[in-house]
Design a protein around this motif. Structure first.
Motif, PDB file in Angstrom:
ATOM      1  N   GLU B 198       7.085   4.035  -7.368  1.00  0.00           N
ATOM      2  CA  GLU B 198       7.172   3.497  -6.062  1.00  0.00           C
ATOM      3  C   GLU B 198       6.287   2.536  -5.659  1.00  0.00           C
ATOM      4  N   GLU B 199       4.974   2.725  -6.219  1.00  0.00           N
ATOM      5  CA  GLU B 199       3.876   1.718  -5.877  1.00  0.00           C
ATOM      6  C   GLU B 199       4.355   0.489  -6.495  1.00  0.00           C
ATOM      7  N   GLU B 218       9.985   1.017   5.498  1.00  0.00           N
ATOM      8  CA  GLU B 218      10.587   1.754   4.279  1.00  0.00           C
ATOM      9  C   GLU B 218       9.498   2.733   3.667  1.00  0.00           C
ATOM     10  N   VAL B 219       8.392   2.567   3.666  1.00  0.00           N
ATOM     11  CA  VAL B 219       7.318   3.494   3.134  1.00  0.00           C
ATOM     12  C   VAL B 219       6.619   4.262   4.004  1.00  0.00           C
ATOM     13  N   ASP B 220       6.237   5.288   3.833  1.00  0.00           N
ATOM     14  CA  ASP B 220       5.604   6.355   4.541  1.00  0.00           C
ATOM     15  C   ASP B 220       3.948   5.448   5.051  1.00  0.00           C
ATOM     16  N   GLY B 221       3.728   5.499   6.172  1.00  0.00           N
ATOM     17  CA  GLY B 221       2.778   4.844   6.623  1.00  0.00           C
ATOM     18  C   GLY B 221       1.360   4.885   5.920  1.00  0.00           C
ATOM     19  N   ALA B 222       1.191   6.370   5.774  1.00  0.00           N
ATOM     20  CA  ALA B 222      -0.024   6.693   5.101  1.00  0.00           C
ATOM     21  C   ALA B 222      -0.151   6.488   3.572  1.00  0.00           C
ATOM     22  N   ARG B 223       1.032   6.615   3.039  1.00  0.00           N
ATOM     23  CA  ARG B 223       1.054   6.210   1.625  1.00  0.00           C
ATOM     24  C   ARG B 223       0.793   4.717   1.270  1.00  0.00           C
TER      25      ARG B 223
END
Lengths: 279, 246
Positions: B198-199, B218-223
């Motif tokens: 994903e990264e 689309e991506v979790d903010g913390a992530r």
């Protein structure tokens, strides 16, 4: 446009990767270094930082191997742009390349391939040299390559071709003494007559190098050995004819410790001095 | 014969296979040997550890095949082997380490010499004081020489193990990790690591000019924040660009 090549008569070495650290660690007894232009075109990182550090200490001459001046299809625009960018960055003593072609039909050969010495080839080379000089805004130095074949189409000798190229394009000449020797053996001409046919006021740099024995008596321009005695003698004759001239030793394979090349360069200085006295 | 015709015929002769017959003269043989020798040497230099892994003879056979079928098109030999990993993938189907390792070696070479790019520092980004509206219009340029591959084998570990391996010494295959291999240059230092898929996909999208806001949606903010912090710390980003138009 820079009209003239500077009057520079020092003694230099090729800047090659095995010696980078030695050049970074201390000032070396050379008057200039010569780089292979393509090794630093569109290039960054440590290689460029090394070159910039060496440039702080020594003048740099740029020597190319891929311009393909003998291409009837013309010069590669992207190549010229990258070469020009590097020249503006380095402010070199001069920019040189070879009397040869290196690609055709979009395919490269990575070799300095020979030309037939005809009026058609001369017109092609003159046009290409002029274009490169316009883009680079400076005169080029053009080097005589070693060759292993000749063409029945040729209507003049290599030296006469170079003289005509210099006269018509305004370029200067880089005389590779080893290449004269190699080609004279391979094709059976008199190397001193070759020197005599070149315009003395156009020769601005000389190359010295070693060669090796190839098949059926051919000599191969391998740059992997010390300069041989016959080339030293021809070099003395060239200095006597052309006067003091920037000289460098090329070693691109079996590269020895820097001290060994510096000793060879000292021999070149002594040889040039003897040649000048004999003039 | 025109000069162009002569050059085409000359090139065809030096690039010909041995089955086409010997060169016309010993001199043409010198040019043919030189042509092949330079291209083979370029492959051996770029893929030094791949050669150790496959062994010199299998490597030489693959390299000869490549030289005869892939004439160079660039003025620099640095790019000559760009399709060699794909050939190894085909020729060494039972040995996937070969293609992964070749890609990794090529990636290191390209990153080492890639044209300079700035390194975006976390402090620079913070000091710029971007407003929310700026972040909505922000794209990033990736570091010099950035590349990534969905490798099937741990080419990073294998490359390290082969550093001191003498000649053809057998090296145990590395375990296969998950994710993609990243290669880039930060300043003068060539860097590499594994990244989860994903990264790596996010970096791929940024590298293609996709806006950061699209990822953020689309991506979790913390992530995503964690990734951004890591990218800044590792010199993976060259610059932030805030588009003037939406």
């Amino acid at each position: 446009m820079i009209d003239a090549i500077p009057a520079f008569t020092g003694f230099g070495l090729g800047l090659r990767a095995p010696h980078h650290q030695a050049f970074l660690d201390a000032e070396q007894p050379v008057d200039f270094v010569e780089i292979i232009s393509e090794n630093f075109m569109a290039c960054g990182g440590r290689a460029m930082r090394t070159l910039e550090a060496v440039r702080e200490r020594h003048p740099v001459a740029m020597h190319g191997v891929s311009m393909s001046l003998g291409s009837p299809e013309g010069l590669d625009r992207d190549y010229l742009k990258a070469l020009g960018d590097l020249a503006r960055r380095l402010d070199p003593l001069w920019v040189s390349d070879h009397l040869c072609w290196t690609r055709v039909g979009g395919l490269g050969t990575h070799d300095l391939l020979p030309l037939p010495y005809t009026e058609e080839a001369l017109a092609v080379c003159v046009a290409n040299v002029r274009r490169a000089q316009d883009v680079l805004e400076r005169p080029l130095l053009i080097e005589n390559p070693s060759s292993y074949v000749t063409f029945p189409e040729s209507t003049m000798g290599e030296a006469q071709f170079l003289a005509a190229l210099a006269a018509e394009s305004g370029c200067h000449l880089l005389l590779d003494v080893n290449n004269v020797h190699v080609s004279s053996v391979n094709h059976g001409f008199d190397p001193c007559a070759f020197l005599d046919a070149l315009p003395a006021d156009r020769v601005r740099q000389m190359h010295l190098a070693g060669h090796s024995a190839g098949p059926q008596g051919l000599l191969i321009d391998t740059h992997d050995a010390p300069v041989c005695e016959a080339v030293w003698r021809l070099y003395a004759a060239a200095v006597a004819r052309f006067g003091p001239c920037a000289t460098m030793i090329e070693r691109d394979d079996a590269i020895p410790p820097l001290e060994e090349l510096l000793a060879e360069l000292s021999h070149a200085r002594a040889c040039a001095e003897a040649g000048s006295l004999a003039a | 014969m025109t000069l162009l015709d002569l050059q085409r015929a000359f090139r065809a002769q030096i690039a010909a296979t041995d089955e086409a017959g010997p060169p016309d003269t010993p001199g043409m043989g010198v040019y043919r040997n030189g042509y092949r020798g330079r291209l083979l040497a370029a492959l051996e230099t770029t893929f030094e550890r791949t050669r150790r892994w496959t062994g010199p003879e299998p490597f030489a056979a693959a390299a000869r095949h490549y030289v005869l079928n892939r004439p160079p098109t660039s003025w620099t030999l640095d790019l000559y082997g760009v399709d060699f990993p794909a050939l190894l993938e085909m020729l060494f189907a039972e040995n996937p380490e070969a293609a992964d390792l070749a890609w990794f070696e090529l990636g290191l070479q390209r990153a080492y010499a890639a044209p300079d790019a700035p390194t975006l520092e976390a402090a620079t980004l913070a000091e710029a004081g971007y407003a929310d509206d700026d972040w909505d219009r922000m794209t990033f340029e990736l570091a010099a020489g950035f590349g990534q591959r969905a490798a099937r084998t741990d080419c990073i570990a294998l490359w390290s193990r082969l550093a001191d391996a003498p000649g053809d010494a057998a090296v145990a295959p590395a375990p296969i990790p998950e994710g993609r291999v990243l290669v880039w240059r930060g300043g003068e230092t060539t860097r590499f690591r594994w990244a989860e898929a994903e990264e790596a996909a996010a970096l791929d999208r940024l590298g293609r000019g996709e806006g950061f806001a699209v990822l953020a949606a689309e991506v979790d903010g913390a992530r995503l924040g964690g990734w951004l912090g890591r990218w800044l710390g590792e010199g993976l980003l060259a610059r932030a660009i805030v588009s003037r138009s939406r």
